[in-house]
Motif scaffolding. Structure first.
Motif, short mmCIF file in Angstrom:
data_model
loop_
_atom_site.label_atom_id
_atom_site.label_comp_id
_atom_site.label_asym_id
_atom_site.label_seq_id
_atom_site.Cartn_x
_atom_site.Cartn_y
_atom_site.Cartn_z
N HIS A 144 0.84 -1.20 0.00
CA HIS A 144 0.00 0.00 0.00
C HIS A 144 0.87 1.26 0.00
CE1 HIS A 144 -4.04 1.65 0.39
NE2 HIS A 144 -3.55 2.55 1.22
N THR A 145 1.96 1.23 0.75
CA THR A 145 2.85 2.39 0.83
C THR A 145 3.49 2.69 -0.52
OG1 THR A 145 3.31 1.91 3.16
CG2 THR A 145 4.86 3.35 2.00
N ILE A 146 3.86 1.66 -1.26
CA ILE A 146 4.58 1.84 -2.52
C ILE A 146 3.65 2.22 -3.67
CG2 ILE A 146 5.90 0.61 -4.30
CD1 ILE A 146 7.24 -0.93 -2.06
N PHE A 147 2.48 1.57 -3.77
CA PHE A 147 1.65 1.74 -4.96
C PHE A 147 0.49 2.72 -4.79
CE2 PHE A 147 3.51 -2.53 -5.59
CZ PHE A 147 4.10 -2.32 -6.82
N SER A 148 0.02 2.95 -3.57
CA SER A 148 -1.15 3.82 -3.39
C SER A 148 -0.93 5.25 -3.87
CB SER A 148 -1.60 3.81 -1.93
OG SER A 148 -0.60 4.31 -1.07
N PRO A 149 0.30 5.84 -3.83
CA PRO A 149 0.46 7.20 -4.35
C PRO A 149 0.12 7.34 -5.83
CG PRO A 149 2.31 6.63 -2.94
CD PRO A 149 1.53 5.39 -3.15
N TYR A 150 0.07 6.22 -6.57
CA TYR A 150 -0.23 6.28 -8.00
C TYR A 150 -1.65 5.84 -8.31
CZ TYR A 150 4.86 6.29 -7.95
OH TYR A 150 6.19 6.59 -7.69
N LEU A 151 -2.45 5.56 -7.27
CA LEU A 151 -3.79 5.03 -7.47
C LEU A 151 -4.84 5.94 -6.85
CD1 LEU A 151 -3.07 1.29 -6.52
CD2 LEU A 151 -2.97 2.33 -8.78
N THR A 152 -6.05 5.84 -7.38
CA THR A 152 -7.18 6.59 -6.82
C THR A 152 -8.46 5.81 -7.08
OG1 THR A 152 -8.37 8.70 -6.81
CG2 THR A 152 -7.58 7.91 -8.94
N ILE A 153 -9.54 6.19 -6.40
CA ILE A 153 -10.85 5.59 -6.65
C ILE A 153 -11.84 6.63 -7.18
CG2 ILE A 153 -10.52 3.87 -4.85
CD1 ILE A 153 -12.49 5.60 -3.14
N TYR A 154 -11.38 7.88 -7.29
CA TYR A 154 -12.26 8.97 -7.69
C TYR A 154 -12.04 9.36 -9.14
CZ TYR A 154 -12.82 9.37 -2.66
OH TYR A 154 -13.07 9.10 -1.34
N PRO A 155 -13.13 9.80 -9.82
CA PRO A 155 -14.50 9.88 -9.33
C PRO A 155 -15.15 8.50 -9.29
CG PRO A 155 -14.43 10.54 -11.61
CD PRO A 155 -13.00 10.31 -11.19
N LEU A 156 -16.04 8.29 -8.33
CA LEU A 156 -16.73 7.02 -8.23
C LEU A 156 -17.62 6.83 -9.45
CD1 LEU A 156 -17.75 7.17 -4.46
CD2 LEU A 156 -15.91 5.82 -5.46
N LEU A 192 -10.39 17.26 -10.71
CA LEU A 192 -10.42 16.45 -9.49
C LEU A 192 -9.13 16.70 -8.71
CD1 LEU A 192 -12.38 14.28 -8.31
CD2 LEU A 192 -10.86 12.57 -9.28
N TYR A 193 -9.27 17.13 -7.45
CA TYR A 193 -8.10 17.50 -6.65
C TYR A 193 -8.24 16.97 -5.23
CZ TYR A 193 -6.94 20.65 -10.46
OH TYR A 193 -6.64 21.14 -11.70
N ARG A 194 -7.11 16.57 -4.68
CA ARG A 194 -7.04 16.16 -3.27
C ARG A 194 -6.31 17.26 -2.50
NH1 ARG A 194 -7.48 11.38 -0.39
NH2 ARG A 194 -7.87 10.31 -2.37
N VAL A 195 -6.91 17.68 -1.41
CA VAL A 195 -6.37 18.77 -0.60
C VAL A 195 -6.11 18.26 0.81
CG1 VAL A 195 -6.74 21.10 0.30
CG2 VAL A 195 -7.65 20.47 -1.96
N LYS A 196 -4.89 18.50 1.30
CA LYS A 196 -4.53 18.18 2.69
C LYS A 196 -4.19 19.47 3.40
CE LYS A 196 -2.74 13.55 1.61
NZ LYS A 196 -1.58 12.64 1.69
N VAL A 197 -4.83 19.69 4.54
CA VAL A 197 -4.61 20.89 5.34
C VAL A 197 -4.15 20.47 6.73
CG1 VAL A 197 -5.57 23.05 6.18
CG2 VAL A 197 -6.50 22.02 4.09
N LEU A 225 -11.99 17.29 -3.92
CA LEU A 225 -12.92 18.24 -4.52
C LEU A 225 -13.01 17.99 -6.02
CD1 LEU A 225 -13.36 21.98 -3.84
CD2 LEU A 225 -12.76 21.30 -6.16
N GLN A 226 -14.24 18.02 -6.52
CA GLN A 226 -14.47 17.87 -7.95
C GLN A 226 -15.09 19.15 -8.50
OE1 GLN A 226 -17.37 14.91 -9.17
NE2 GLN A 226 -16.33 14.56 -11.12
N ARG A 227 -14.41 19.75 -9.48
CA ARG A 227 -14.95 20.94 -10.13
C ARG A 227 -15.87 20.51 -11.27
NH1 ARG A 227 -9.43 24.30 -11.23
NH2 ARG A 227 -9.32 22.75 -12.89
N LYS A 228 -16.65 21.48 -11.74
CA LYS A 228 -17.56 21.18 -12.84
C LYS A 228 -17.49 22.28 -13.88
CE LYS A 228 -22.31 20.42 -14.14
NZ LYS A 228 -22.18 21.41 -15.22
N TYR A 267 -17.75 18.13 -2.83
CA TYR A 267 -16.77 17.36 -2.08
C TYR A 267 -17.12 15.88 -2.19
CZ TYR A 267 -15.52 21.87 -0.05
OH TYR A 267 -15.12 23.17 0.13
N LEU A 268 -16.16 15.08 -2.65
CA LEU A 268 -16.36 13.65 -2.76
C LEU A 268 -15.88 12.91 -1.53
CD1 LEU A 268 -15.17 13.09 -6.46
CD2 LEU A 268 -17.44 13.72 -5.62
N TYR A 269 -15.02 13.53 -0.76
CA TYR A 269 -14.44 12.90 0.43
C TYR A 269 -14.05 13.99 1.40
CZ TYR A 269 -10.92 10.42 3.26
OH TYR A 269 -10.20 9.88 4.30
#
Length: 413
Positions: free
Chosen positions: A275-287, A367-372, A387-390, A407-409
């Protein structure tokens, strides 16, 4: 005959709560030893009172510290939400600027499309602490460059009261491979891409050491989310549920889209290291939407060179210099602005030989992932959302979103 000798009758001392507090009026003077006992009792009572007072002081200090921590924790939560609002504003403003430039180009006889790349100003604040300290620096710059005419100093003074700070990290979620697209016939290309990702030299060596078969585990990932109960050929199983037969409690293949990326942890062989190695290149969004087959494309402009190198192996050998130079100067030369340009760059700069994979790339993203991360006097809050823009006109007017984004997540820690 002698008369009996009468002694002084015994009398009890005066007491309070069982402790002697004085002599009986009928008694005579006490010996020094008797008076010493009273001193010991007094000292004992003083000690008890001192301990009781110290306990009250400590409890009061602890209560004050807890109240302060709770207050700062609540402040940190709202500071994180302030960061989320700023990130949302930046992403929507960036889209507005892109659309404005397209309209301006069309009005002046030019041509162009809204593009998204690493040079967009929505990424400019990544990693910069935003709070009272940074505002103090902005105030000093205002004085140094005489910007008082275009910036209200009173606004900066008010913002200096802002407790704590937050840090943004905005990334393009469309620069990753969507594992929810693996199922179905259109998912054959995504399956090939995931296999290619696991076949990079370093990744392949890692999988060989763990004795993990890449085609097999890709088949498990696909069978978990597909809509049928037929196992993939590479799984080597007669049923999708065979690989979960030994689980306690019993479980079966979900046959539905992944809800979170952490759901991959149920796949046999997909452990923490995987998960540590491959998850940075994977996503599930948009559903995926039920009843619709919407192609999900990867933004070529923001995809990492490591990711592209796995999908197009010659970009790290025959075209290593060209691909490295392109990624280094993408901010200077500008991102790709059309599908044709993306296809041309993949062939000439990344030595693409698989047209099916190359067709899965585009030049923009919504489609963007934001970490604060927010911190207020030692209290830290982490907020992460997708966040998903339209774009206007993407859907039929009868089913338009009520807002230009959604917001998707959303997760606060």
């Amino acid at each position: 005959m002698k008369k009996p000798r009468f002694t002084r009758p015994f009398s009890m001392p005066n007491t309070f709560l069982g402790f002697p507090v004085g002599e009986s009026p009928s008694e005579g003077p006490k010996s020094p030893r008797d008076r010493g006992i009273a001193m010991i009792v007094v000292m004992f009572m003083i000690t008890l009172m001192a301990l009781f007072s110290a306990d009250m002081i400590v409890n009061s200090a602890v209560d004050a510290e807890l109240a302060s921590g709770s207050r700062n924790n609540l402040k940190a939560e709202y500071v994180a939400k302030s960061g989320a609002n700023l990130a949302t504003f930046l992403l929507m403003a960036d889209l507005a600027v892109d659309l404005g430039q397209v309209e301006l180009g069309a009005a002046t006889g030019g041509a162009g499309n809204a593009t998204d790349g690493p040079g967009d100003f929505s990424f400019m604040l990544n990693g910069i602490p935003i709070g009272a300290d940074s505002l103090e620096m902005a105030g000093q710059m205002q004085e140094a460059f005489d910007l008082s005419k275009i910036a209200d100093s009173e606004v900066l003074d008010a913002l200096k009261l802002f407790d704590g700070h937050f840090t943004l990290n905005i990334t393009d979620e469309s620069s990753k491979l969507n594992i929810n697209q693996l199922s179905g016939n259109p998912g054959l290309v995504q399956t090939t891409m995931l296999r290619a990702l696991m076949s990079c030299p370093a990744e392949k060596e890692f999988l060989d050491k763990k004795k993990v078969n890449a085609p097999e585990i890709v088949a498990y990932i696909r069978d978990w989310a597909d809509q049928d109960e037929r196992p993939s050929e590479d799984s080597g199983k007669s049923s999708e549920d065979d690989v979960y037969a030994d689980r306690v409690p019993k479980m079966k293949a979900k046959n539905a889209p992944y809800d979170t990326l952490d759901e991959l942890r149920v796949i046999p062989g997909w452990d923490v290291d995987m998960h540590t190695i491959f998850s940075p290149y994977l996503t599930i969004y948009p559903l995926p939407q039920q009843g619709k087959v919407n192609p999900v494309l990867i933004n070529f402009n923001t995809a990492s060179r490591e990711f592209l190198g796995c999908l197009f192996p010659k970009s790290t050998t025959d075209c290593a210099d060209k691909s490295a130079l392109y990624k280094a100067k993408i901010d200077e030369n500008g991102p790709a602005g059309s599908t044709e340009q993306v296809q041309d760059l993949l062939k000439t700069t990344f030595c693409s030989e698989n047209d099916d994979i190359a067709k899965k790339f585009t030049f923009r993203s919504d489609l963007y992932r934001v970490k604060v991360q927010a911190e207020v006097f030692g209290q830290v809050k982490n907020l992460e959302f997708v966040l998903q823009r339209k774009l206007p006109g993407d859907d039929d007017n009868r089913i338009q979103y009520k807002a230009a984004y959604r917001y998707l997540y959303w997760k606060m820690l």
